[in-house]
Structures are given as C-alpha cells and as structure tokens.
Design a protein around this motif. Structure first.
Motif, short mmCIF file in Angstrom:
data_model
loop_
_atom_site.label_atom_id
_atom_site.label_comp_id
_atom_site.label_asym_id
_atom_site.label_seq_id
_atom_site.Cartn_x
_atom_site.Cartn_y
_atom_site.Cartn_z
N ARG A 11 10.65 -6.92 -5.51
CA ARG A 11 10.11 -6.70 -6.86
C ARG A 11 9.83 -4.94 -6.85
O ARG A 11 9.41 -4.53 -5.69
N VAL A 12 9.78 -4.98 -8.10
CA VAL A 12 9.31 -3.37 -8.31
C VAL A 12 7.61 -3.49 -8.16
O VAL A 12 7.08 -4.50 -8.51
N ILE A 13 7.08 -2.16 -7.93
CA ILE A 13 5.77 -2.12 -7.64
C ILE A 13 4.93 -2.11 -9.08
O ILE A 13 5.39 -1.25 -9.89
N GLU A 14 3.83 -2.66 -9.34
CA GLU A 14 3.11 -2.50 -10.35
C GLU A 14 1.63 -1.80 -10.24
O GLU A 14 1.21 -1.88 -9.14
N LYS A 15 1.30 -1.34 -11.44
CA LYS A 15 0.03 -0.52 -11.02
C LYS A 15 -0.97 -1.28 -10.68
O LYS A 15 -2.03 -0.63 -9.98
N SER A 16 -1.16 -2.60 -11.05
CA SER A 16 -2.37 -3.52 -10.37
C SER A 16 -2.03 -3.65 -9.11
O SER A 16 -2.95 -4.13 -8.48
N ASP A 17 -1.13 -3.32 -8.30
CA ASP A 17 -0.90 -3.66 -6.80
C ASP A 17 -1.44 -2.38 -5.93
O ASP A 17 -1.39 -2.73 -4.85
N TYR A 18 -2.15 -1.60 -6.55
CA TYR A 18 -2.63 -0.29 -5.90
C TYR A 18 -3.55 -0.73 -4.82
O TYR A 18 -3.32 -0.34 -3.63
N PRO A 19 -4.53 -1.49 -5.13
CA PRO A 19 -5.48 -1.94 -3.96
C PRO A 19 -4.77 -2.44 -2.73
O PRO A 19 -5.21 -2.09 -1.73
N GLU A 20 -3.92 -3.39 -2.93
CA GLU A 20 -3.32 -4.15 -2.02
C GLU A 20 -2.30 -3.09 -1.12
O GLU A 20 -2.30 -3.18 -0.10
N LEU A 21 -1.63 -2.19 -1.80
CA LEU A 21 -0.53 -1.20 -1.31
C LEU A 21 -1.44 -0.15 -0.44
O LEU A 21 -1.11 0.12 0.67
N ALA A 22 -2.51 0.38 -1.17
CA ALA A 22 -3.35 1.41 -0.46
C ALA A 22 -3.94 0.75 1.14
O ALA A 22 -3.88 1.36 2.00
N ALA A 23 -4.21 -0.61 0.93
CA ALA A 23 -4.70 -1.10 2.12
C ALA A 23 -3.74 -1.21 3.23
O ALA A 23 -3.90 -0.82 4.48
N LEU A 24 -2.55 -1.51 2.95
CA LEU A 24 -1.27 -1.56 3.80
C LEU A 24 -0.84 -0.14 4.37
O LEU A 24 -0.75 0.14 5.67
N MET A 25 -1.08 0.89 3.44
CA MET A 25 -0.72 2.13 3.83
C MET A 25 -1.87 2.70 4.86
O MET A 25 -1.55 3.47 6.00
N ASP A 26 -3.00 2.36 4.35
CA ASP A 26 -4.21 2.69 5.69
C ASP A 26 -3.80 1.89 6.97
O ASP A 26 -3.94 2.67 8.07
N LEU A 27 -3.30 0.90 6.89
CA LEU A 27 -2.98 -0.03 8.23
C LEU A 27 -1.80 0.70 8.97
O LEU A 27 -1.96 1.00 10.31
N VAL A 28 -0.85 1.06 8.00
CA VAL A 28 0.36 1.53 9.14
C VAL A 28 0.37 3.20 9.22
O VAL A 28 0.75 3.33 10.17
N PHE A 29 -0.37 3.80 8.36
CA PHE A 29 -0.29 5.28 8.38
C PHE A 29 -1.89 5.84 8.93
O PHE A 29 -2.14 6.97 8.54
N ILE A 53 9.42 0.08 -4.73
CA ILE A 53 10.01 -1.28 -4.51
C ILE A 53 8.93 -1.98 -3.33
O ILE A 53 8.70 -1.40 -2.35
N CYS A 54 8.63 -3.20 -3.46
CA CYS A 54 7.84 -3.89 -2.40
C CYS A 54 8.48 -5.23 -2.19
O CYS A 54 9.16 -5.95 -3.09
N ILE A 55 8.12 -5.82 -1.18
CA ILE A 55 8.19 -7.36 -0.57
C ILE A 55 7.06 -7.84 -0.35
O ILE A 55 6.01 -7.51 0.26
N GLU A 56 7.12 -9.10 -1.04
CA GLU A 56 5.73 -9.82 -0.92
C GLU A 56 5.82 -11.12 -0.27
O GLU A 56 7.08 -11.71 -0.38
N ASP A 57 4.96 -11.83 0.39
CA ASP A 57 4.94 -13.03 1.07
C ASP A 57 4.03 -13.78 0.26
O ASP A 57 2.78 -13.35 0.42
#
Length: 509
Positions: A11-29, A53-57
């Motif tokens: 799905r497309v990324i929404e503004k409310s996804d930022y905390p989760e997205l940031a945590a994933l970027m910190d982990l990968v980068f 775009i994001c993929i969620e499980d």
C-alpha cells in the motif's frame, strides 16, 4: 520478529506510519545516518503520495520504497546525493518531472529472502508505466567495494559484480531487477565509507513511454488485427473476374475491422489460363502484363475498404527483366513494393525470374512491417535485416505445391518470429489450375505466429487456417508485448546477439 506465515499487503505510506518507518530506517541504514527527519517524510507524502510505497505483514511495516519525480535530462547525468536531498533534508521533487528517481528501498532483515525488494521494484515500474514516464533513475551505493578498494579500481569492481564474480548487497540486487549501470558517480555520498564515496547511476528504461501528443490521432496503434485470405485457385474469365473475387474477401476482412489483408504469392496465376498454347516463359510474361492494372485496382480497394493490403506477389517486367514483386497498398493511397530476393530453381529455370537486391521495412498506420516472399522466409539473414530496422510484423505470401514445401515455409516463419522477436503471418493458396503450366496444384495452411514466451500462446501460434480449404482467418497481435519481450522476456534474442562475433546485417546509411 517475522511471523511464521507472513500476511503481506502492499500500500501507499500514510503520515501516521512515520514512527514505524523511522524505526525500520534506523535498523537498515544505521551505517549512513539512519532515518530521515519527520519533516522530510511528511513532505514526500504530501508532494508525491503515489511514489511512497510500503509492504506490511499483519499490519507491521517490513519494507518500503521512497520515490520522487525528476527531470530526466538533468539526473541522467552525474550528480550527488545533495542534488536530491539538500543539506536541510528537503527533497527536490519535481511535479512535472518525466522520470522517477528511486531514493531508497529497504526491507527488514528478518524478511530478507522473500524477494520483497523485487515486489517494491515491480510496483515502481508499474507506476512508471502508468504515469508514462521515461525511466527510473537511481544513485546506487556499492557497499561491498571497501573490501576490494585496495586491490582494484571501482570500474573493475563493478564489472566483476556484473559478471557475478563478486556480490554487492545493493548493485547485485539492482542488476537482477533489470537496471543498467550508466555511469559512475564520484563523491555521491562522501560519508558512505563502505562505498568509498562512489555510487552507480542506474537506469531502468520504460519502453512503453510515449512522447507528448497533441491529438488522439497521433497515438500509435498497438493492437493490430491481421486478416489472411487462404485463396482458392480457380479458372477466371477476365481481370474483372479476379478482382471481384478479391474484393469479396477484402470487404469481408474490412467488415471485421482488420488492419491488414494478406493475399498469397502469385494469387493472380489463373489469368495465365486466358491464353492457351503458351510455353512457361511466354505465360509468365503474359501474366506480368496485368500487374499494373491489378496493382491500381487493389490500391483503390485499400482506400475504399480502409484496410492495408499485401497483394501477395505478381510478376513485374522492368528494363527487360522479370521480378517477383509483392505490393503493399496502404489505406491512405501510398504504394510500396518488395522484390523477392531469393529465386527458386523452378522460377529461375521455367520462368527466368531475377531476384531483387534490397529488403525494406515499411511504416504503416498499424506498425512497422516487412515482406518476405515464400522462399525468402527460409533465409534467416533477411529476417535479421528486417529486425535491425525494428520490424514488428513480417508478412510471408507463399505458394507451395506439396506439404514438404509448405513445412519449410511454416517452420522457417516460426523461427523468424522467435529469433527476431516479431509476429509473422503466412498466407498461401489452395486448389488447382489444371490448364495452367507449372501452377497445377497448391498446398497451404495459412497462419500467424508469435515469439515463444509467456506473453504469447503456448504453441506460439495465434491463429491458423484449416489445411487446403478456402477461407479467411483473423489474428489480433499486441505490439506492446514485443517491447515487453525485448526487455523482460525469458530469453531476449535480439539483445543477446554477439555482434562482436558476427556483426550486423544492415548496411550503415
């Protein structure tokens, strides 16, 4: 933690996804600065929501792709990371850009091996196609290079990764997703010690891209309908009799909105029966006396019935020499012609026909087409010469007397379709002409062939007629599938030619 059986959703990324997205970027980068500021992500979502775009499980974000639009002419040249994201973390998105620029693709380490990165790239490609953009560009890190920097130049490292002698976590992945390395960029991201500051400029071309058009009439047709007349040889009383028979078929094909009508080689041979007691040389030259009239009448049919006609072939006298010529009568009134190049022993011996010296591709309102008359289809060099002129459909009007002869034409036509990544339509005659010397019997099963890959029928045959029966057949062919085959096919014959070994066939202009 990865769930035992992932339940994935793209799905497309929404503004409310930022905390989760940031945590994933910190982990990968973690080695190149971690996550982007909230302001940067919010700006991306605001300016270009479809590109994020994001993929969620099971509701948890496990992978993402961040993308902007840029000007192709600017960013297909060397640049640095701050040209994309400046020192203040402001994204340089260009709403009117004609290319996508891939900022980042990242997947949670626990989910690697599920090819989620490929899903994200395929979603980007679909976005590029849907928005009619030229390409996807990206600055690609080469984090494995620092291990080899002391022993090889960056160009050598990239070449070894291409040859799969070395593996790079990012470049190897990009290459496997159909990206090409266009340039090496120095100081792209200076703090990227793993890449020693280098990056590759990567590009994926959208072969479906169309330049801006002013009118719907300027759009190239991509779905083409081919009609073939499997012609019954029968006695005729005059040229008008022959034309009336032909017009019946042209009218029928036109009623079904065909773009092309293909007639067989020497379909006008019954006219030789109008004059008896001729030897074979006299008879074929008598037949040539009707060619100009028939050509002009067929040109009128093409205009009247709004259909492009391949008028099989007819003998034509030029400067005292006889040629076997196929005529392409465009529905706008234009007339093109193609000489038969290779003359069969029978044509040479009994009719004293000479071969032509040039094979051409013709632009029509329904694609780029070429014509190989019967025996010509059995010479792969001619098909390749057409392919090097970007042919999309090859028409093969033929006349064969036995099934052996027919099989040669059929099997060679199928080979031409596969090796040249094009469609091939063959059309022949059936029946008999007992009172016409050297044209007494015919065998035919007309057909339309495609390349052999997943985009086409499993047997690479789109349509075929019943053997030895007068009839018409239709085949709808999709020219866009040829573009897709050329870049994403299971095999890509044209791209894999060894020109260093055997060169090309067309002569430079």
């Amino acid at each position: 933690m990865r769930t035992s059986t992932p339940r994935l959703n793209l799905r497309v990324i929404e503004k409310s996804d930022y905390p989760e997205l940031a945590a994933l970027m910190d982990l990968v980068f973690h080695d190149v600065g971690g996550s982007w500021p909230r302001m940067t992500i919010m700006d991306l979502i605001h300016q270009f929501p479809d590109g994020q775009i994001c993929i969620e499980d099971d509701g948890k974000i496990i992978g993402a792709a961040l993308t902007i639009k840029v000007d192709y002419n600017r960013f297909s040249l060397p640049h640095v990371y701050t040209d994309i994201i400046n020192e203040n973390n402001v994204i340089q998105h260009q709403p009117s850009g004609d290319a996508l620029y891939g900022l980042d693709v990242f997947v949670h380490p626990d989910y690697r091996g599920l090819r989620l990165g490929r899903r994200l790239y395929e979603a980007r490609k679909e976005l590029c196609r849907n928005d009619n953009l030229k390409a996807i560009l990206a600055g690609g890190r080469i984090p494995g290079y620092h291990k080899h920097a002391s022993s090889m130049k960056v160009t050598e490292y990239i070449e070894k990764v291409k040859r799969r002698e070395l593996h790079d976590p990012i470049l190897s992945f990009q290459l496997s997703n159909d990206f090409d390395v266009k340039r090496i960029m120095r100081h792209y991201l200076p703090e990227d010690d793993s890449s020693c500051g280098y990056a590759t400029l990567l590009e994926w071309d959208n072969f479906f891209y169309e330049e801006d058009i002013d009118s719907v009439h300027d759009i190239d047709k991509t779905l083409i309908r081919i009609g073939i007349v499997q012609w019954q040889m029968r006695a005729v009383r005059s040229v008008d009799d022959l034309i009336d028979q032909a017009e019946f078929f042209v009218s029928s094909l036109s009623n079904y909105k065909a773009d092309f009508a293909l007639f067989p080689e020497f379909f006008n041979a019954p006219l030789m029966g109008l004059r008896r007691e001729q030897n074979s040389v006299e008879a074929i030259r008598f037949l040539a006396s009707f060619t100009e009239v028939i050509k002009q009448r067929f040109a009128e049919l093409a205009i009247t019935y709004n259909i492009n006609i391949i008028a099989g072939s007819m003998p034509e006298l030029r400067d005292g020499m006889l040629y076997n010529v196929s005529y392409l009568l465009h529905r706008d009134g234009t007339i093109d012609e193609q000489d038969k190049i290779h003359i069969t022993p029978h044509e040479k011996r009994d009719w004293v026909i000479d071969g032509g010296n040039q094979v051409k591709v013709f632009d029509t309102d329904a694609g780029r087409v070429g014509i190989l008359i019967c025996y010509d289809s059995e010479f792969p060099e001619l098909g390749r010469m057409l392919a090097e002129q970007n042919v999309q459909i090859i028409f093969v009007p033929f006349w064969t007397d036995t099934k052996n002869g027919y099989q040669r034409v059929r099997l060679c036509a199928q080979a031409r379709a596969i090796e040249n990544e094009c469609y091939v339509a063959i059309g022949g005659s059936v029946g008999n002409l007992p009172r016409v010397d050297n044209v007494d019997i015919q065998y035919a099963q007309s057909a339309v062939f495609s390349p052999s890959d997943i985009y086409f029928p499993h047997d690479a045959t789109i349509a075929e007629a019943s053997p030895n029966t007068e009839m018409i057949i239709f085949a709808d062919v999709d020219l866009d599938k040829l573009k897709q085959l050329n870049t994403e096919g299971s095999v890509t014959n044209l791209r894999h030619r060894r020109l260093d070994l055997y060169g090309g066939f067309t002569q430079p202009k």
